[in-house]
Design an enzyme around this catalytic site. Structure first.
Site, PDB file in Angstrom:
ATOM      1  N   LEU A 140      -2.172  -1.174  18.097  1.00 41.35           N
ATOM      2  CA  LEU A 140      -1.294  -2.115  18.778  1.00 41.35           C
ATOM      3  C   LEU A 140      -0.732  -3.115  17.776  1.00 41.35           C
ATOM      4  O   LEU A 140      -1.467  -3.663  16.961  1.00 41.35           O
ATOM      5  CB  LEU A 140      -2.059  -2.861  19.872  1.00 41.35           C
ATOM      6  CG  LEU A 140      -2.741  -1.987  20.940  1.00 41.35           C
ATOM      7  CD1 LEU A 140      -3.460  -2.871  21.940  1.00 41.35           C
ATOM      8  CD2 LEU A 140      -1.732  -1.084  21.633  1.00 41.35           C
ATOM      9  N   GLU A 141       0.573  -3.334  17.854  1.00 44.44           N
ATOM     10  CA  GLU A 141       1.229  -4.269  16.946  1.00 44.44           C
ATOM     11  C   GLU A 141       2.255  -5.100  17.714  1.00 44.44           C
ATOM     12  O   GLU A 141       2.667  -4.740  18.820  1.00 44.44           O
ATOM     13  CB  GLU A 141       1.917  -3.513  15.796  1.00 44.44           C
ATOM     14  CG  GLU A 141       0.963  -2.731  14.915  1.00 44.44           C
ATOM     15  CD  GLU A 141       1.669  -2.022  13.766  1.00 44.44           C
ATOM     16  OE1 GLU A 141       2.870  -2.277  13.559  1.00 44.44           O
ATOM     17  OE2 GLU A 141       1.014  -1.215  13.078  1.00 44.44           O
ATOM     18  N   GLY A 142       2.677  -6.202  17.118  1.00 48.72           N
ATOM     19  CA  GLY A 142       3.777  -7.006  17.656  1.00 48.72           C
ATOM     20  C   GLY A 142       3.558  -7.441  19.083  1.00 48.72           C
ATOM     21  O   GLY A 142       2.522  -8.014  19.450  1.00 48.72           O
ATOM     22  N   SER A 144       2.781  -5.849  21.668  1.00 55.86           N
ATOM     23  CA  SER A 144       1.628  -5.257  22.353  1.00 55.86           C
ATOM     24  C   SER A 144       0.415  -6.181  22.302  1.00 55.86           C
ATOM     25  O   SER A 144      -0.572  -5.955  23.013  1.00 55.86           O
ATOM     26  CB  SER A 144       1.267  -3.903  21.730  1.00 55.86           C
ATOM     27  OG  SER A 144       2.284  -2.957  21.963  1.00 55.86           O
TER      28      SER A 144
END
Length: 672
Positions: A140-142, A144
Site C-alpha cells: 500500500l502506498e500514497g 491507500s
C-alpha cells in the site's frame, strides 16, 4: 498407559511436523523480486527470469473502476490466461513462490466500511483460487494509507482496521480451503515504518504501516521495507542517516528488527530477523546502494564482516537470520549493467556457491585492445592446474578482438590476455562483456559454468573536437533512451526527456570558440530548454523551438567556448523533450563556401560602420582574417548598425547568432 503415552507423543510430533510443513514455505534465504506486469522495453517473460529469484511478486492486481474494493488480475500481452498459468506453475514446480502484490503507486485500495471489506475479501479469495498464487504481498502506498488516527495498539481509523481484518479473513479462508498457510509479505515505504522514529512534523502518515505490521506480525513471512524513495531517517541512535549508503541499510534494518517507541503512535515490537528482508533498487535510480556497499552492510548486519560506516549495531554479532533481499524490480535488474547484477550480489551474500569477478588491470581503449589483460578473481573455490583455454570464453568483445591466452597466477587469480584490436569504432563504452569459466576449471563446482558480467569496461575514445559527435555515443544517461533513426538504417538518436540528460566524452583540440550545430527533432511549437555543461560549467542555456513535424530533423547552431582537453559534455533538457541525432563542432572562425551568402551586410566595402537586418535578437561576432575575435555585441530583431571605425583595415568575417539558434555569415572589406 504406555500405549496411550506413545500415541500422544506420535500425535504431538505429527502436529509439529504438519505445522512446520504447512508454515515453512517461504524460501530461505529469499531473493524477492517484483515482476512488472506491463509491456515496455523492460518486459521479461516469467520463464526467462533468472533462476536465482525464488520469490516472484506479480505487480500488481487491479481494482474495478470506481470500486477500489473489488480487485482482479489480468496477464499482460502477449500472455493468455493459459500461457500465464503454465509459466507460473513451471516456476512453482521448481520450488519458487509466486505472490500477487496489492497496491503499488497507482492502484488505490481503501476499505471504508464492512461492506467494502467483505467485497474485497470475496474478490481476493476468488482471485487467489483462480490463479493459484502462493500468497499475497501488501504494498500500500500514497492514498491507500490515508489514515487519520494511527495507533499501534488500537487502530482508530476504520480504513486501517478494515484492511487488517480483511487480510486476517483472506488468510483464514485459505487455511481452511487449502489446508496450508497463505504466504504474507509486505513492502512498505520507509516513511511509513521508520518514519515513526521521527517527530510528528513529518506529517500524519508517518508510521502508518506500524499498526498493520504489529497486528499481523505472527502471520507475516517477510517484511521488506523499501529502503529507497525516502530521503533521510533517524536510526535507533537518534542520528540521521541518508539513503544510498551502507550506514543507511544497517541503521534502518536494525530498527525494523528491534522495534521502537513512536511518539504519539505507540510501541512497535519489531520482528525477528528471519522475517525481515533488505529491500533495495537494483541499479536504475539515484537512491540505489552500490553493490559493494550492499555486501558490506549485509555482512555486518549478519555478523560476518566489519562495521562498514559510522552506525554501530546495538546487538553484538548482528542478526545472522536475516531472511534475504528484495528488489524493485526483476525487470530493471535484467536491464541493468551488468544484467542481473542485484541477484548476483544476493548470491555472494547468502550462498557459498563459487563465483568469479573480472576487472581491468589497465584501461582498455577502443582500437588498443591487443595485449590488454583481464584479471579474473575466484571466490569460494580454487583453480585447477593447468588451466585450459578451450574451457574459457569471452562474449561481447568488439569485432576483431578475441581471447588470446590464459595464465594461472595462483589458486584464485587468472589473467586473460586479449588478441587483436577492434576494426570498428565503438558506439559507446562496452560494459556488457561476459567471461565464462568452464565448471571443470575449478575444483568444487561440478555442474554449472561460472559466469561474470560485471567489473570490466572497454572505453570508447573521446570524440575529437572539431568534429561530429553521434548523440547515441553517450556513456551515461538519465531519463533518456536511444532509438533507431526513422530516416537512416543503422543510425540512432537519443530522446532526452524533461529533467533528463545524456553525457558524452569529448577531446577538445584547443581553447577556442566553436560553432555547435545540433541536429534535433521535437514537437512543433513546443518550448524546449536545453542546458549544456562542460565538466559542470554551463556553456549554453537556450530555448529550442521547432516549427516542423516532430519526425523532421532541424539544425540549430550556437557559439560555445570550450577549453582544451578531455571533458564531459552533459546535454540536459529542463523543459520539454528533444530527439538528438548528432552534434557537430567546428571552429568558430571558419566559413564554408555554402554558408557565405546567408547574411548580407552593406555597404561593402565599409569605412566606419556597416548595416544588416536580423530575423531575431542575438549576438554578432567579428573576426579578423586569421580567425582572431575582434569585436562582439548584442543585436536586435530588424535593422542593426555596427560601428567598426576602431578596427584595422582588411577582410572581416561576420557571424550573427540569434536566440532561435539561426546563424548568418558574410565577409566584408574594411577600408579608410
Amino acid at each position: 498407559m504406555r500405549i496411550f503415552l506413545f500415541k500422544s507423543i506420535i500425535t504431538v510430533l505429527f502436529l509439529i511436523f504438519l505445522t512446520h510443513n504447512t508454515n515453512a514455505q517461504l524460501p530461505n534465504p529469499a531473493m524477492v523480486g517484483y515482476w512488472e506486469n506491463w509491456n515496455g522495453n523492460r518486459f521479461v517473460k516469467l520463464k526467462d527470469i533468472d533462476q536465482r529469484y525464488n520469490v516472484i511478486q506479480i505487480a500488481f492486481l487491479e481494482s474495478q473502476p470506481n470500486r477500489d474494493y473489488e480487485v482482479f488480475f489480468k496477464p499482460p500481452y502477449p500472455y493468455t490466461e493459459e500461457s500465464f498459468k503454465d509459466e507460473m506453475q513451471s516456476l512453482q514446480a521448481k520450488g519458487k513462490k509466486v505472490l500477487i502484490s496489492i497496491g503499488g503507486q497507482n492502484d488505490i485500495i481503501l476499505l471504508d466500511s464492512m461492506e467494502e471489506k467483505d467485497a474485497f475479501v470475496e474478490s481476493m479469495n476468488s482471485l487467489i483460487d483462480k490463479w493459484g498464487f502462493d500468497g499475497i504481498d501488501i504494498d500500500l502506498e500514497g492514498n491507500s494509507l490515508d489514515f487519520q488516527d494511527i495507533n499501534i495498539d488500537n487502530p482508530g481509523d476504520i480504513k486501517q482496521r478494515m484492511i487488517i481484518e480483511a487480510i486476517h479473513e483472506i488468510m483464514r479462508n485459505y487455511r481452511s480451503t487449502h489446508n496450508k498457510k497463505l504466504l504474507l509479505t509486505m513492502a512498505p515505504e520507509t516513511f511509513y515504518v521508520n518514519g515513526g522514529l521521527s517527530g510528528s512534523s513529518l506529517g500524519y502518515k508517518r508510521g502508518a504501516y506500524l499498526p498493520i505490521i504489529e497486528d499481523l506480525r505472527d502471520s507475516i513471512d517477510m517484511l521488506n521495507v523499501q529502503l529507497y524513495n525516502s530521503g533521510s531517517m533517524y536510526g535507533l541512535d537518534k542520528k540521521i542517516y541518508n539513503q544510498g549508503s551502507a550506514d543507511w541499510v544497517v541503521a534502518m534494518t536494525e530498527a525494523i528488527i528491534r522495534g521502537f517507541t513512536s511518539s504519539g503512535i505507540g510501541t512497535y515490537s519489531g520482528l525477528p530477523a528471519h522475517k525481515v528482508g533488505v529491500a533495495l533498487p537494483g541499479c536504475h535510480s539515484y537512491d540505489a546502494v552500490p553493490h559493494d556497499d550492499v555486501i558490506k552492510a549485509l555482512n555486518y548486519l549478519m555478523g560476518k564482516g566489519p562495521q562498514p560506516g559510522n552506525y554501530q549495531l546495538i546487538q553484538d554479532g548482528g542478526y545472522p537470520e536475516i531472511r534475504g533481499l528484495m528488489t524493485w524490480s526483476i525487470n530493471s535488474d535484467r536491464k541493468c549493467t551488468p544484467s542481473y547484477g542485484f541477484v548476483e550480489t544476493w548470491s555472494k551474500i547468502f550462498t557459498d556457491s563459487s563465483f568469479i569477478e573480472m576487472s581491468n588491470i589497465d584501461e582498455i581503449l577502443e582500437g588498443e585492445e591487443d595485449g590488454k589483460i583481464i584479471e579474473i578473481s575466484l571466490f569460494n573455490d580454487t583453480f585447477i592446474t593447468p588451466l585450459n583455454i578451450a574451457d574459457w570464453e569471452i562474449k561481447n568483445l568488439p569485432e576483431g578482438v578475441s581471447l588470446g591466452s590464459i595464465s594461472r597466477i595462483n589458486d584464485t587469480t587468472a589473467h586473460l590476455t586479449l588478441s587483436g584490436s577492434s576494426s570498428d569504432s565503438y558506439m559507446r563504452d562496452i560494459t556488457n562483456v561476459r567471461v565464462i569459466c568452464g565448471h571443470n576449471q575449478v575444483k568444487k563446482q561440478k555442474f554449472e559454468d561460472l559466469v561474470d558480467r560485471s567489473g570490466l569496461t572497454l572505453t570508447k575514445k573521446p570524440q575529437l573536437i572539431p568534429g561530429e559527435v553521434e548523440a547515441e555515443g553517450y556513456f551515461d544517461i538519465q531519463n533518456a533512451y536511444a532509438a533507431s533513426n526513422w530516416e537512416e538504417e543503422n543510425s540512432y538518436y537519443i530522446r532526452v526527456n524533461k529533467s533528463g540528460w545524456a553525457d558524452i566524452k569529448v577531446d577538445v583540440a584547443n581553447d577556442n570558440n566553436y560553432l555547435m550545430t545540433l541536429k534535433v527533432a521535437t514537437m512543433p511549437g513546443q518550448d524546449n530548454y536545453l542546458t549544456i555543461r562542460a565538466d559542470g560549467k554551463v556553456i549554453l542555456n537556450k530555448l529550442i523551438k521547432s516549427s516542423t513535424f516532430f519526425k523532421t530533423w532541424d539544425e540549430f547552431t550556437f557559439d560555445v567556448n570550450l577549453t582544451k582537453g578531455i571533458q564531459t559534455l552533459r546535454l540536459n533538457v529542463t523543459k520539454g523533450w528533444l530527439d538528438i541525432e548528432k552534434v557537430n563542432f567546428e571552429l568558430s572562425n571558419s566559413i564554408s563556401e555554402i554558408e557565405k551568402s546567408t547574411l548580407t551586410v552593406f555597404p561593402n566595402p565599409c569605412i566606419d560602420n556597416f548595416n544588416f537586418d536580423s530575423p531575431d535578437k542575438g549576438v554578432i561576432y567579428i573576426y579578423g582574417s586569421k580567425g582572431e575575435l575582434l569585436h562582439s555585441q548584442n543585436i536586435i530583431k530588424g535593422y542593426n548598425k555596427i560601428d567598426v571605425k576602431k578596427l584595422n583595415n582588411g577582410i572581416l568575417i561576420i557571424k550573427a547568432f540569434t536566440d532561435q539558434g539561426l546563424i548568418k555569415y558574410d565577409k566584408i572589406l574594411k577600408v579608410n
